[in-house]
Design an enzyme around this catalytic site. Structure first.
Site, mmCIF file in Angstrom:
data_model
loop_
_atom_site.group_PDB
_atom_site.id
_atom_site.type_symbol
_atom_site.label_atom_id
_atom_site.label_comp_id
_atom_site.label_asym_id
_atom_site.label_seq_id
_atom_site.Cartn_x
_atom_site.Cartn_y
_atom_site.Cartn_z
ATOM 1 N N HIS A 107 -2.127 -2.197 -3.090
ATOM 2 C CA HIS A 107 -2.191 -3.111 -1.955
ATOM 3 C C HIS A 107 -3.641 -3.502 -1.681
ATOM 4 O O HIS A 107 -4.578 -2.886 -2.216
ATOM 5 C CB HIS A 107 -1.570 -2.486 -0.704
ATOM 6 C CG HIS A 107 -2.035 -1.106 -0.365
ATOM 7 N ND1 HIS A 107 -3.332 -0.812 -0.055
ATOM 8 C CD2 HIS A 107 -1.370 0.071 -0.305
ATOM 9 C CE1 HIS A 107 -3.444 0.479 0.202
ATOM 10 N NE2 HIS A 107 -2.270 1.043 0.038
HETATM 11 P P1 TYD Z 1 1.084 3.958 1.487
HETATM 12 O O1 TYD Z 1 0.262 2.854 2.064
HETATM 13 O O2 TYD Z 1 2.200 3.572 0.584
HETATM 14 O O3 TYD Z 1 0.138 5.015 0.746
HETATM 15 P P2 TYD Z 1 -0.775 4.792 -0.561
HETATM 16 O O4 TYD Z 1 -1.832 3.830 -0.141
HETATM 17 O O5 TYD Z 1 -1.311 6.118 -0.879
HETATM 18 O O6 TYD Z 1 0.055 4.294 -1.662
HETATM 19 O O7 TYD Z 1 1.662 4.822 2.696
HETATM 20 C C1 TYD Z 1 2.752 5.708 2.553
HETATM 21 C C2 TYD Z 1 3.469 5.819 3.884
HETATM 22 O O8 TYD Z 1 2.627 6.415 4.873
HETATM 23 C C3 TYD Z 1 3.918 4.472 4.429
HETATM 24 O O9 TYD Z 1 5.214 4.637 4.979
HETATM 25 C C4 TYD Z 1 2.950 4.175 5.549
HETATM 26 C C5 TYD Z 1 2.497 5.553 6.002
HETATM 27 N N1 TYD Z 1 1.106 5.587 6.468
HETATM 28 C C6 TYD Z 1 0.843 5.718 7.817
HETATM 29 O O10 TYD Z 1 1.747 5.787 8.667
HETATM 30 N N2 TYD Z 1 -0.464 5.783 8.221
HETATM 31 C C7 TYD Z 1 -1.488 5.714 7.355
HETATM 32 O O11 TYD Z 1 -2.674 5.777 7.757
HETATM 33 C C8 TYD Z 1 -1.200 5.537 5.940
HETATM 34 C C9 TYD Z 1 -2.305 5.440 4.932
HETATM 35 C C10 TYD Z 1 0.115 5.491 5.562
#
Ligand code: TYD
Length: 140
Positions: A53
């Site tokens: 992302h």
């Molecule tokens: P995600 O953005 O997919 O993690 P990565 O960047 O490691 O791939 O996030 C995974 C889940 O955690 C998603 O449901 C959103 C949640 N999340 C939060 O609630 N707060 C946060 O600060 C982060 C980074 C993720």
């Protein structure tokens, strides 16, 4: 507009002595933003790709405080790969950079410092949407 050339490795102060190591990261001093959020990623298998992302506003610093991982950054045109394998070394990612984190070692603990609280609406999770935005800004 940020490009992969704005992604930089950052070296932190390491106050090591005979008792062990101590690394210090102060917001707006050692990194270019105030820290509003901290999260860490661990227990990700070797073949997992995380991230995938870009963030419209948030900036990040990623540090493998344990183990190793890699971060591939992309700006719609060019990409670069950074290896994270030292607790005193991180990588700074400005806003609007696409990021993939992968190649996690079994003992990887990837610490992430962020410039803003979590807000899903500033995440761009579709690569085509990101590329369209970047190409539009580039006038491509
Ligand atoms: P995600 O953005 O997919 O993690 P990565 O960047 O490691 O791939 O996030 C995974 C889940 O955690 C998603 O449901 C959103 C949640 N999340 C939060 O609630 N707060 C946060 O600060 C982060 C980074 C993720």
């Amino acid at each position: 507009m940020n490009t992969v050339d704005d992604v930089k490795m950052v070296e932190f102060r390491d106050f090591g002595d005979e008792r062990g190591k101590l690394v210090v990261i102060e917001g707006s001093r050692d990194i270019p933003f105030e820290i509003e959020r901290v999260f860490y990623i661990y227990d990700s298998d070797h073949d997992i790709i995380r991230g995938q992302h870009a963030n419209r506003q948030s900036e990040f610093v990623l540090i493998n405080v344990s183990g190793r991982s890699k971060v591939k950054v992309y700006d719609g045109k060019n990409s670069k790969i950074f290896s994270l394998d030292k607790p005193m070394t991180g990588v700074y990612l400005p806003s609007m950079i696409w990021k993939d984190m992968y190649d996690f070692s079994e003992d990887s603990v990837l610490l992430v410092l962020a410039s803003a609280h979590y807000d899903e609406s500033e995440y761009i999770r579709e690569k085509e949407v990101y590329e369209k935005l970047m190409h539009a800004q580039n006038g491509d």
